[in-house]
Design a protein around this motif. Structure first.
Motif, short mmCIF file in Angstrom:
data_model
loop_
_atom_site.label_atom_id
_atom_site.label_comp_id
_atom_site.label_asym_id
_atom_site.label_seq_id
_atom_site.Cartn_x
_atom_site.Cartn_y
_atom_site.Cartn_z
N LYS A 42 32.50 -10.15 2.81
CA LYS A 42 32.31 -10.98 4.00
C LYS A 42 33.48 -10.92 4.98
CE LYS A 42 29.00 -14.23 2.11
NZ LYS A 42 28.43 -15.57 2.25
N GLY A 152 26.90 -14.46 -1.57
CA GLY A 152 26.12 -13.42 -0.89
C GLY A 152 25.73 -12.28 -1.79
N ALA A 383 23.71 -13.94 2.50
CA ALA A 383 23.96 -12.53 2.17
C ALA A 383 23.84 -11.61 3.37
CB ALA A 383 23.01 -12.07 1.06
#
Length: 451
Positions: A42, A152, A383
């Motif tokens: 991320k 995610g 995600a």
């Protein structure tokens, strides 16, 4: 100073001697170390360091790990809700670093709740391979699923089974296994003083018996040539070195391997190629770990549970979902879909047959299929990566709106149109909102809302 059980103190003195025990006991006059581990899927490391509003210092044995100051409250920051980091005790980060998962690996976290090791494994797998995260306790498996969801993770199977039941289904299936075994918890006395009240020598014996059974099941599930890391957060030799010695005596196909990080930062255990993390020798709590390799020439064969047949999803379901994707996302996720009741999942590649298993998550949860509509899941939003959505409403971390959203309030926004929007904080997904005439109806999960 934490009030330690007297019999525990005596055992420590017998184990490491009076002089070193004095330094060990003195460490309990200080505060526990506080750590968090970034999510590389991320946020890149350099961006993470610049953006995090905390006092961060690197954890020597974990490239993704950082200490934070006890005055910081990262669990109450919107970036935590967005899954940019996982709050984890620093010593516990050593376990997955010792395992060294690689993209494409099929990995089992056998005693996985609350999810620290599983999210760490996921960081190294990326969206390749398969992570099977198992937890025997039904209430804890819910927390495990939520943490992987916030992280995610897409290529996952979350299971609620006993190790024995898992071994029946997954013989010789995994490249790598983490056994972070239930233990007497001595290493957590400084962090969780209430654990002292639950400690006893009887508990040590009970845990050692249980650990032996768990190791036996794990050995069955590991492929020839595979790697298993055994770890505990306790000091007792019965649960650590003696446990590994007994296992090796009955399993000559296994051998201990050195851990590179251990050469620099950890102390060798009393058994060669086992490692201990002591609270008076590093900034972290008590931990033990051992990396075991299964011989490639055991005569065993790697086995794959039958893939089984997955019933194709109805054409009407696919039509609803694809219409949602075309309106809201920049892509339609590819792969094999499965419908469990009203819940639509994109199954992870390499997923075995799920028949007869207690499943909490079977891949990437897309959402709920109603009679005439599709409602996206929280897991779908968390995600997503930048560029994968068409519609979003963004808030900054210093805005009142982002905190109101996390509390479940509906908001008025300066935006036209209607439909599903990804709600983001500084561009990182937080969840969903549905826009109707300038009002953003809140779809942040009720069970996760801030109070």
């Amino acid at each position: 100073m934490t009030a330690l059980p007297e019999r525990f103190v005596q055992r420590i003195k017998q184990m490491i001697g009076e002089q070193e025990a004095a330094a060990f006991l003195a460490s309990y006059t200080g505060s526990a170390a506080h750590g968090l581990r970034l999510n590389p899927a991320k946020v890149p490391l350099d961006e993470f360091i610049v953006k995090m509003p905390f006092s961060l210092t690197p954890v020597s044995w974990c490239p993704l790990g950082f200490y934070y100051h006890e005055k910081d409250r990262p669990g109450k920051h919107p970036y935590h809700a967005a899954g940019l980091y996982y709050i984890q005790e620093p010593s516990a980060m050593a376990v997955v670093e010792a395992l060294k998962p690689e993209p494409g690996d099929i990995v089992l976290d056998l005693c996985a709740a609350p999810g620290g090791k599983s999210t760490h494994i996921s960081s190294y797998l990326g969206n390749s391979g398969l992570l099977v995260a198992n937890e025997i306790h039904p209430t804890r498996v819910k927390v495990l699923s939520e943490n992987l969801e916030r992280w995610g993770a897409r290529n996952i199977l979350v299971v609620n089974e006993t190790p024995e039941r898992m071994a029946e289904r997954f013989r010789g299936f995994f490249d790598k296994i983490v056994v972070d075994a239930p233990c007497s918890g001595e290493g957590m006395f400084r962090k969780l003083p209430e654990a002292c009240d639950d400690w006893s020598e009887e508990k040590i014996g009970h845990c050692a018996f249980m650990q032996a059974d768990i190791l036996e099941s794990a050995s069955i599930m590991l492929k020839p040539g595979g790697v298993m890391v055994y770890s505990t957060c306790t000091f007792s030799e019965e649960e650590n070195e003696w446990q590994i010695e007994r296992f090796l005596l009955s399993h000559p196909e296994f051998s201990l391997e050195p851990v590179a990080q251990g050469e620099c930062f950890f102390e060798r255990g009393k058994l060669a190629n086992t490692y201990r993390l002591w609270p008076h020798k590093l900034s972290g709590e008590g931990h033990f770990l051992a990396r075991l390799r299964k011989s490639a020439s055991t005569g065993e064969r790697s086995e794959k549970p039958g893939a089984g047949k997955v019933k194709p999803i109805p054409a009407a379901t696919r039509k609803l979902f694809e219409a949602f994707c075309r309106e809201t996302l920049t892509f339609i996720p590819e792969g094999q879909y499965a419908l469990f009741g009203e819940q639509l999942y994109l199954l992870a590649d390499g997923l075995p047959s799920l028949k007869g298993l207690k499943i909490a998550r079977a891949g990437w949860h897309m959402g709920t299929v109603k009679k005439d509509r599709f409602e996206p899941s929280h897991a779908l939003a968390l995600a997503l990566k930048p560029g994968e959505w068409k519609r979003n409403v963004n808030f900054s971390t210093d805005s009142d709106e982002v905190y109101r959203y996390l509390k479940g309030e509906s908001l008025f926004v300066q935006k036209t149109g209607k439909g599903w929007d990804v709600v983001t904080v500084d561009g990182y997904p937080l969840g969903w909102g549905k826009l109707v005439q300038g009002q953003l109806k809140n779809h942040y999960p009720k069970g996760l809302r801030w109070v």
